[in-house]
Design a protein around this motif. Structure first.
Motif, PDB file in Angstrom:
ATOM      1  N   GLN A 131     -40.439  29.354  53.676  1.00 35.19           N
ATOM      2  CA  GLN A 131     -41.842  29.713  53.468  1.00 35.19           C
ATOM      3  C   GLN A 131     -41.987  30.967  52.588  1.00 35.19           C
ATOM      4  N   LYS A 132     -41.086  31.927  52.733  1.00 37.51           N
ATOM      5  CA  LYS A 132     -41.170  33.174  51.965  1.00 37.51           C
ATOM      6  C   LYS A 132     -40.869  32.947  50.478  1.00 37.51           C
ATOM      7  N   ASN A 133     -40.137  31.876  50.199  1.00 40.97           N
ATOM      8  CA  ASN A 133     -39.746  31.599  48.816  1.00 40.97           C
ATOM      9  C   ASN A 133     -40.669  30.603  48.113  1.00 40.97           C
ATOM     10  N   ILE A 134     -41.679  30.129  48.837  1.00 44.37           N
ATOM     11  CA  ILE A 134     -42.583  29.120  48.266  1.00 44.37           C
ATOM     12  C   ILE A 134     -43.985  29.710  48.168  1.00 44.37           C
ATOM     13  N   ASP A 135     -44.616  29.552  47.014  1.00 44.79           N
ATOM     14  CA  ASP A 135     -45.972  30.088  46.855  1.00 44.79           C
ATOM     15  C   ASP A 135     -46.994  29.161  47.514  1.00 44.79           C
ATOM     16  N   ASP A 136     -48.245  29.578  47.475  1.00 43.17           N
ATOM     17  CA  ASP A 136     -49.309  28.814  48.151  1.00 43.17           C
ATOM     18  C   ASP A 136     -49.449  27.401  47.593  1.00 43.17           C
ATOM     19  N   LYS A 137     -49.274  27.288  46.275  1.00 37.14           N
ATOM     20  CA  LYS A 137     -49.386  25.959  45.670  1.00 37.14           C
ATOM     21  C   LYS A 137     -48.269  25.037  46.170  1.00 37.14           C
ATOM     22  N   GLY A 138     -47.058  25.614  46.277  1.00 36.18           N
ATOM     23  CA  GLY A 138     -45.935  24.832  46.796  1.00 36.18           C
ATOM     24  C   GLY A 138     -46.158  24.413  48.232  1.00 36.18           C
ATOM     25  N   LEU A 139     -46.711  25.334  49.033  1.00 34.59           N
ATOM     26  CA  LEU A 139     -47.009  24.994  50.432  1.00 34.59           C
ATOM     27  C   LEU A 139     -48.049  23.884  50.527  1.00 34.59           C
ATOM     28  N   SER A 140     -49.034  23.930  49.627  1.00 35.01           N
ATOM     29  CA  SER A 140     -50.061  22.874  49.655  1.00 35.01           C
ATOM     30  C   SER A 140     -49.449  21.515  49.328  1.00 35.01           C
ATOM     31  N   TYR A 141     -48.444  21.514  48.416  1.00 35.47           N
ATOM     32  CA  TYR A 141     -47.752  20.259  48.110  1.00 35.47           C
ATOM     33  C   TYR A 141     -47.031  19.721  49.347  1.00 35.47           C
TER      34      TYR A 141
ATOM     35  N   ILE B  50     -47.764  20.339  52.434  1.00 36.76           N
ATOM     36  CA  ILE B  50     -48.775  19.875  53.397  1.00 36.76           C
ATOM     37  C   ILE B  50     -49.273  18.475  53.005  1.00 36.76           C
ATOM     38  N   ASN B  51     -49.489  18.268  51.679  1.00 37.39           N
ATOM     39  CA  ASN B  51     -49.930  16.943  51.211  1.00 37.39           C
ATOM     40  C   ASN B  51     -48.889  15.872  51.494  1.00 37.39           C
ATOM     41  N   ILE B  52     -47.609  16.225  51.288  1.00 36.27           N
ATOM     42  CA  ILE B  52     -46.525  15.276  51.566  1.00 36.27           C
ATOM     43  C   ILE B  52     -46.524  14.898  53.048  1.00 36.27           C
ATOM     44  N   LYS B  53     -46.664  15.905  53.906  1.00 36.25           N
ATOM     45  CA  LYS B  53     -46.644  15.636  55.345  1.00 36.25           C
ATOM     46  C   LYS B  53     -47.855  14.801  55.756  1.00 36.25           C
ATOM     47  N   ASP B  54     -49.046  15.179  55.249  1.00 37.78           N
ATOM     48  CA  ASP B  54     -50.261  14.435  55.609  1.00 37.78           C
ATOM     49  C   ASP B  54     -50.169  12.979  55.152  1.00 37.78           C
ATOM     50  N   SER B  55     -49.660  12.767  53.933  1.00 30.43           N
ATOM     51  CA  SER B  55     -49.514  11.401  53.418  1.00 30.43           C
ATOM     52  C   SER B  55     -48.500  10.615  54.243  1.00 30.43           C
ATOM     53  N   SER B  56     -47.420  11.275  54.627  1.00 32.46           N
ATOM     54  CA  SER B  56     -46.393  10.617  55.448  1.00 32.46           C
ATOM     55  C   SER B  56     -46.948  10.243  56.816  1.00 32.46           C
ATOM     56  N   LEU B  57     -47.714  11.161  57.396  1.00 34.08           N
ATOM     57  CA  LEU B  57     -48.328  10.881  58.702  1.00 34.08           C
ATOM     58  C   LEU B  57     -49.322   9.738  58.603  1.00 34.08           C
ATOM     59  N   SER B  58     -50.100   9.709  57.513  1.00 35.01           N
ATOM     60  CA  SER B  58     -51.063   8.633  57.306  1.00 35.01           C
ATOM     61  C   SER B  58     -50.361   7.288  57.176  1.00 35.01           C
ATOM     62  N   LEU B  59     -49.276   7.260  56.378  1.00 33.78           N
ATOM     63  CA  LEU B  59     -48.519   6.025  56.205  1.00 33.78           C
ATOM     64  C   LEU B  59     -47.851   5.604  57.508  1.00 33.78           C
TER      65      LEU B  59
END
Length: 402
Positions: free
Chosen positions: A213-223, A225-234
């Motif tokens: 988390q310390k090495n990833i910026d906010d944009k990376g974290l949002s990506y 989160i999107n990956i996890k949300d899409s995976s959960l949806s699928l």
């Protein structure tokens, strides 16, 4: 003894006979009713429905005679089919040069003396056989009786053609059932095979967020989160598909008696509702007898939809049970949600049909839940319907056969 002639279109006629695939039995009440009528109309004691094949004439119905088949070369029906006329009558076979030495006339204990056969002609003018009446003494038919036999022969042909249609339908049904099983097996296998990679994706995104988390910026974290949300949806989509194929097959024998209100309370506990919601269950509890697991899945889907598709500050869901009917229990699930447009109400029970793009939690529906509900209700011997007004809410009503 040989026939004087055979039909000119004999190869085509035999092919037509074969195509109807009639079973060689005499237990069809529809055919037997016609030979009963033929005897009644003509006042002649014997009536047959014959099918003329290459070497054999067999009888789909026999009134007054214990006979299943005859050698074609000896059958009077063969002469009728070979004749240029559609009605073939021999008033006294003992005086007819063609039949005077016929074994059924000369040597039989109960000789065939009178014969009247009306040909069974299909839509292509193929003579399949005859509807005939037989007497052991000389006899005649008047014009009205002959006309009645002709009308009855048309009904025989309709029965033969209906039998062919039913046979085709049964074959088609068997093929569809087989294909449906293959599709279910394929869908189930694919869904199971996809669950593990998806679980790994969800777990990996959580590990990445936690460890880096310390090495990833906010944009990376949002990506992530999107990956996890899409995976959960699928993953949710796959679980719903498995639910549809695996749980919508109901064993009607697997029924138990249980408390309806207790089942509702268990369903509500499973849902673990986090929003402001009031669920009103019936004031009076009843024990009902049905497939408990199936009813639980029905209620889970309906209540979940009432929670998801609701834009009110307080969600209100009313659940009611009517048991007064002798044959059915009736359940209603009513909510104060967003409602369903009238033009979409007929489609919501179809697989993959959705009402809204997203629910109150921003999740996209897959259109599997209500199709599963309808399938389960039908398996339980009931029906389901919906009444809804946009902005006011929906009421789902379904019956369960007692």
């Amino acid at each position: 003894m040989q026939l004087s002639s055979i039909p000119i279109n004999e190869p085509e006629r035999l092919q037509a006979v074969k195509s109807y695939k009639l079973q060689k039995n005499q237990n069809d009440v529809n055919f037997n009713n016609i030979t009963d009528l033929a005897c009644s109309i003509t006042q002649i004691p014997n009536a047959l429905i014959s099918i003329v094949e290459k070497d054999e004439v067999w009888f789909k119905s026999a009134k007054g005679m214990e006979i299943c088949s005859s050698d074609r070369n000896l059958s009077f029906c063969s002469y009728a089919v070979a004749s240029d006329k559609d009605v073939y009558i021999v008033e006294n076979a003992k005086k007819d040069l063609k039949f005077i030495n016929h074994p059924f006339v000369k040597d039989a204990e109960k000789p065939i003396v009178f014969y009247a056969g009306v040909c069974l002609k299909d839509k292509n003018d193929h003579k399949l056989g005859t509807l005939c009446v037989i007497d052991h003494k000389e006899n005649t038919l008047n014009d009205e009786q002959i006309e009645s036999l002709q009308l009855l022969s048309k009904q025989v042909v309709k029965l033969i053609e209906l039998n062919k249609s039913n046979t085709k339908l049964k074959q088609t049904k068997r093929k569809l059932i087989k294909k449906n099983k293959m599709l279910k097996s394929f869908a189930s296998q694919v869904a199971h095979d996809m669950k593990m990679p998806l679980a790994n994706m969800i777990l990996t995104t959580d590990i990445l967020k936690s460890k880096y988390q310390k090495n990833i910026d906010d944009k990376g974290l949002s990506y992530l989160i999107n990956i996890k949300d899409s995976s959960l949806s699928l993953s949710n989509y796959i679980n719903n598909l498995l639910n549809y194929y695996e749980n919508s097959s109901v064993d009607k024998k697997n029924v138990t008696s249980f408390s309806f209100n207790q089942l509702l309370e268990e369903v509500i506990d499973i849902l673990n509702i986090k929003v402001n919601c009031t669920i009103n269950i019936p004031e009076k509890d009843f024990d009902i007898v049905t497939n408990r697991a199936a009813l639980e899945l029905i209620l889970l889907n309906l209540i979940t939809n009432s929670l998801k598709y609701n834009d009110k500050p307080e969600i209100i869901i009313d659940i009611d049970l009517k048991t007064e009917n002798e044959n059915f229990n009736y359940v209603t699930v009513t909510d104060n949600g967003i409602g369903i447009p009238k033009e979409k109400q007929k489609k919501i029970f179809k697989l993959f049909s959705t009402v809204e793009e997203t629910d109150r939690f921003g999740q996209k529906g897959h259109g599997i839940g209500l199709s599963t509900v309808k399938k389960l209700v039908t398996k339980l011997g009931g029906n389901i319907s919906v009444k809804s007004a946009v902005g006011k809410g929906s009421c789902f009503s379904f019956s369960l056969k007692k």
